[in-house]
Each structure stands twice: as structure tokens, then as C-alpha cells.
Write an enzyme that holds these catalytic residues in place. Structure first.
Site, PDB file in Angstrom:
ATOM      1  N   ARG A 103      39.678  43.663  47.037  1.00  0.00           N
ATOM      2  CA  ARG A 103      40.935  44.060  47.674  1.00  0.00           C
ATOM      3  C   ARG A 103      41.998  44.533  46.691  1.00  0.00           C
ATOM      4  NH1 ARG A 103      38.479  39.935  50.405  1.00  0.00           N
ATOM      5  NH2 ARG A 103      38.462  40.079  52.677  1.00  0.00           N
ATOM      6  N   HIS A 128      37.028  47.449  49.032  1.00  0.00           N
ATOM      7  CA  HIS A 128      35.701  47.991  48.723  1.00  0.00           C
ATOM      8  C   HIS A 128      35.628  49.517  48.594  1.00  0.00           C
ATOM      9  CE1 HIS A 128      34.227  44.028  48.822  1.00  0.00           C
ATOM     10  NE2 HIS A 128      33.965  43.904  50.096  1.00  0.00           N
ATOM     11  N   HIS A 202      26.860  44.222  46.813  1.00  0.00           N
ATOM     12  CA  HIS A 202      27.271  43.356  47.923  1.00  0.00           C
ATOM     13  C   HIS A 202      26.061  42.865  48.732  1.00  0.00           C
ATOM     14  CE1 HIS A 202      29.800  41.849  51.201  1.00  0.00           C
ATOM     15  NE2 HIS A 202      30.871  42.144  50.481  1.00  0.00           N
ATOM     16  N   ASP A 274      35.094  32.476  50.520  1.00  0.00           N
ATOM     17  CA  ASP A 274      35.330  33.903  50.273  1.00  0.00           C
ATOM     18  C   ASP A 274      36.348  33.965  49.142  1.00  0.00           C
ATOM     19  OD1 ASP A 274      35.384  36.620  50.361  1.00  0.00           O
ATOM     20  OD2 ASP A 274      36.238  36.806  52.376  1.00  0.00           O
ATOM     21  N   GLU A 337      29.238  38.315  44.097  1.00  0.00           N
ATOM     22  CA  GLU A 337      29.638  39.642  43.629  1.00  0.00           C
ATOM     23  C   GLU A 337      30.304  39.524  42.253  1.00  0.00           C
ATOM     24  OE1 GLU A 337      31.946  41.396  47.027  1.00  0.00           O
ATOM     25  OE2 GLU A 337      31.250  39.515  47.926  1.00  0.00           O
TER      26      GLU A 337
END
Length: 372
Positions: A103, A128, A202, A274, A337
Site C-alpha cells: 500500500r 499492488h 503474492h 495481514d 510476501e
């Protein structure tokens, strides 16, 4: 004559066996995009029998078969059987993510004193790489063979101004399947104008095999003692906080599901994990994470040179029709990631993501599979 035939047959079997053990890479036509661009699917196979299927559409890892403790292979990444679902909206399954992964708050940042506005594709924020991101590009691809290692090399030129990012970015991404069951991804990029770059993959993993249910029983270890807290939109606040003594801590192996539904603020914000973990300081390749599925015995070890890794537990998966008729639901896969921190262009205290002309962006994460 009766003695000659068995010996002859044995020799043929030995030859065929040796041939079967050789590493290989090949490609097949895999369809076309809506604009008629031809797409290929590359299959990499090592001498141990591990196999990776990668398409030059978005550099997507379509399948990745790894052995369990009994030597049985299973595909450990979520995705689709055909190209068509990848052409539509999906949760970034297996995708090569860029030009900026994760982000950017407010979809803007300052670079050399000038404000840069990029695509806002997550509310008022950027995520992304924007709408037509790297996962939606057809990359120029070629097969690579080097001894016992096989791979595919992919190139894409991102033009100046694409999704708002300055500079023409020349990208080279090489996927290599090695003899020791390691899938290595080497990212390389150069620019003709100052820009920001943050590339990652991803893939959603399930070491029990895609379509086998949730990953809450997997044992996770992340080599980090800190993370970057966020606001409710998951944009970093700029703070650095400890994970020690919190439900975010994975310094020793713990089941993913053991604390995922805690009322800890960061877990509530992300609806599960997350979060960007700050990896332990060091130079060169170092451990990011190690994951084990107790039932199959499969283990995945993630190495990187990047300062962070985003751990995501598929919190927003819901009724996604995947491979072989499987339906993916919430927490049926996890992502690791390797990356620079989210919103780094707006956070001067974070490691810089600026790439200048004459410099080279390089990042070589690896994913090694074993069983125990």
C-alpha cells in the site's frame, strides 16, 4: 539368448530411468488475452520430481508441486486450472506484484520535492501497483537451463507514467527451480528517472495441498521481533512496535490459528494476520520465515535480502472457485510476501524504496521445500 534379453531390458530401463531424472523446462500455448496477446505456460521440473508451472501472464506461479514426508507430491499453491480466471478479478493468486507491492497511503507521495499521484485502487489508497499492474501484463519470456537448475526469464518495460509512477522501468524477473527443491525468484530493475520500486510474489500457500481446507494448523516461525502498526485502512502509522509478548509473535513455531481470533487491535484491523514484519537485521540472504504442515510434514523455508515480509492469512477469500473443482474459503491459504515496508514512499524513517538512474534494484527471495 535367454541371458541376453534380461540384461538388454535392464539396460533400457536404466537409460529411461536416467532420462526421467533429468531436469527439464518446456512451454505450451496457454491462450490469449482480451486484446489477443499470446500467453504461454512454462513447466519447470527438477531431477527430484518437484514441478513449478509459471505463466508469462503476470509472472504468475500457477502450480507448485512439492513432496511430503512419504514422498507424495501435492500442489501447494492456490490458483486456477486455466488462464481465463486469471484474466478477470482474483485475489492476486501467484502474481508478480508491482511496480509497488502493498500500500501507498493517499495514493501519493513526494519524490525529489515533487508530489507524485498514483492510481487509487483501494479506496483513497494505492495497492499492488494499481489497476493495470504487473500481474496483468504479458511478459516476454524465455527458457533458462543451467546445469541441474531450470527456469524462465521474463522481461517487461513499464513506461514512464504507468499507473502514475515516474520513469521508464526495465524489469527482469527470473524464476529458477533448483536441484535442492528451491524455487528462487530474482527481481532486477533499472530506471531512466527517479522512481519507487517494491516487487514481490503474492502466492497463497497451503502445504497440505491446495483445496485441503484451512491453514490454521500450520506451524509458523517468522524471524522478526517488530512490525509496522497501521491505521484501520492498513496504512502504516510510521511507528515501529514490538511483537514480543503479543499474538503477532512467531519467534518460535506456533500454529497459525492459535491466536488469530484474538481481540488484539492489529488482528482486529486485519481480520486476521495481514502485517508487515521487520526482519532481523543483517546483510545478504537471511531467514524470513519457516512453515511446517504437521500432517504432511512439508516444510517451506523463505529466505530474502528484503527488510520485511508481509504475512497474510487469506482473510478475505470467500467462495473462490479454484483448481480441480476446489472452492477456496477464508484462511485456506497464507502469503509470505518478501518486501520493503508498505507506504515507504511517505515514511522517511523506513528503508528507502527510491531507485535512481544508474542504480540497480535487486531482490532474490527463495522458497525451499523439504519434509520431516
Amino acid at each position: 539368448m535367454s541371458r541376453f534379453v534380461p540384461v538388454f531390458c535392464f539396460c533400457l530401463l536404466a537409460v529411461f530411468s536416467m532420462a526421467a531424472e533429468k531436469a527439464s523446462v518446456d512451454s505450451v500455448a496457454w491462450g490469449k488475452t482480451a486484446t489477443g496477446e499470446k500467453v504461454s505456460l512454462f513447466t519447470l521440473k527438477n531431477a527430484a520430481g518437484m514441478e513449478a508451472k509459471i505463466t508469462n501472464y503476470g509472472g504468475i506461479i500457477v502450480a507448485l508441486s512439492a513432496p511430503d514426508k512419504k514422498g507424495q507430491f501435492a500442489d501447494v499453491v492456490l490458483g486456477f486450472d486455466t488462464l481465463e480466471p486469471y484474466l478477470g478479478k482474483h485475489p492476486h493468486f501467484g502474481a508478480l506484484t508491482g511496480r509497488y507491492a502493498n500500500r501507498i497511503g493517499g495514493a501519493k507521495f513526494k519524490l525529489n520535492g515533487q508530489e507524485v499521484q498514483v492510481t487509487a485502487n483501494s479506496g483513497k489508497n494505492h495497492i499492488h501497483g494499481g489497476v493495470e499492474n504487473f500481474a496483468k501484463k504479458v511478459w516476454k519470456a524465455s527458457e533458462v537451463r543451467k546445469g541441474d537448475n531450470v527456469g524462465v526469464e521474463m522481461r517487461y518495460t513499464s513506461p514512464d507514467g504507468e499507473e502514475g509512477f515516474p520513469g521508464t522501468l526495465e524489469c527482469l524477473v527470473t524464476y529458477t527451480l533448483k536441484a535442492d527443491n528451491t524455487l528462487e525468484i530474482k527481481y532486477r530493475a533499472t530506471t531512466d528517472k527517479a522512481t519507487v520500486v517494491n516487487l514481490t510474489n503474492h502466492s497463497y500457500f497451503n502445504l497440505a495441498g491446495e483445496g485441503s481446507g484451512d491453514v490454521l494448523g500450520h506451524e509458523m516461525m517468522i524471524a522478526a521481533t517488530e512490525f509496522t502498526p497501521t491505521d484501520d485502512a492498513l496504512i502504516p502509522t510510521g511507528e515501529i512496535a514490538t511483537v514480543v509478548g503479543t499474538p503477532l509473535e512467531f519467534n518460535v513455531p506456533l500454529k497459525i490459528g492459535s491466536r488469530i481470533d484474538s481481540d488484539f487491535k492489529a488482528l482486529v484491523q486485519g481480520k486476521g494476520y495481514d502485517h508487515n514484519y521487520i526482519l532481523r537485521a543483517g546483510s545478504g540472504m537471511r531467514l524470513a520465515a519457516k512453515v511446517r504442515d504437521p500432517k504432511s510434514g512439508r516444510v517451506m523455508t523463505v529466505m530474502t535480502t528484503e527488510p520485511g515480509v508481509q504475512f497474510y492469512t487469506g482473510n478475505h477469500l470467500k467462495g473462490v472457485a479454484g483448481k480441480s473443482g476446489h472452492v477456496y474459503e477464508k484462511r485456506h491459504g497464507f502469503c509470505l510476501e518478501t518486501q520493503h515496508y508498505p507506504d515507504s514512499p511517505n515514511q522517511p524513517a523506513f528503508p528507502s524504496v527510491v531507485l535512481h538512474p544508474g542504480d540497480v534494484y535487486q531482490s532474490p527471495p527463495s522458497f525451499q521445500f523439504s519434509a520431516e
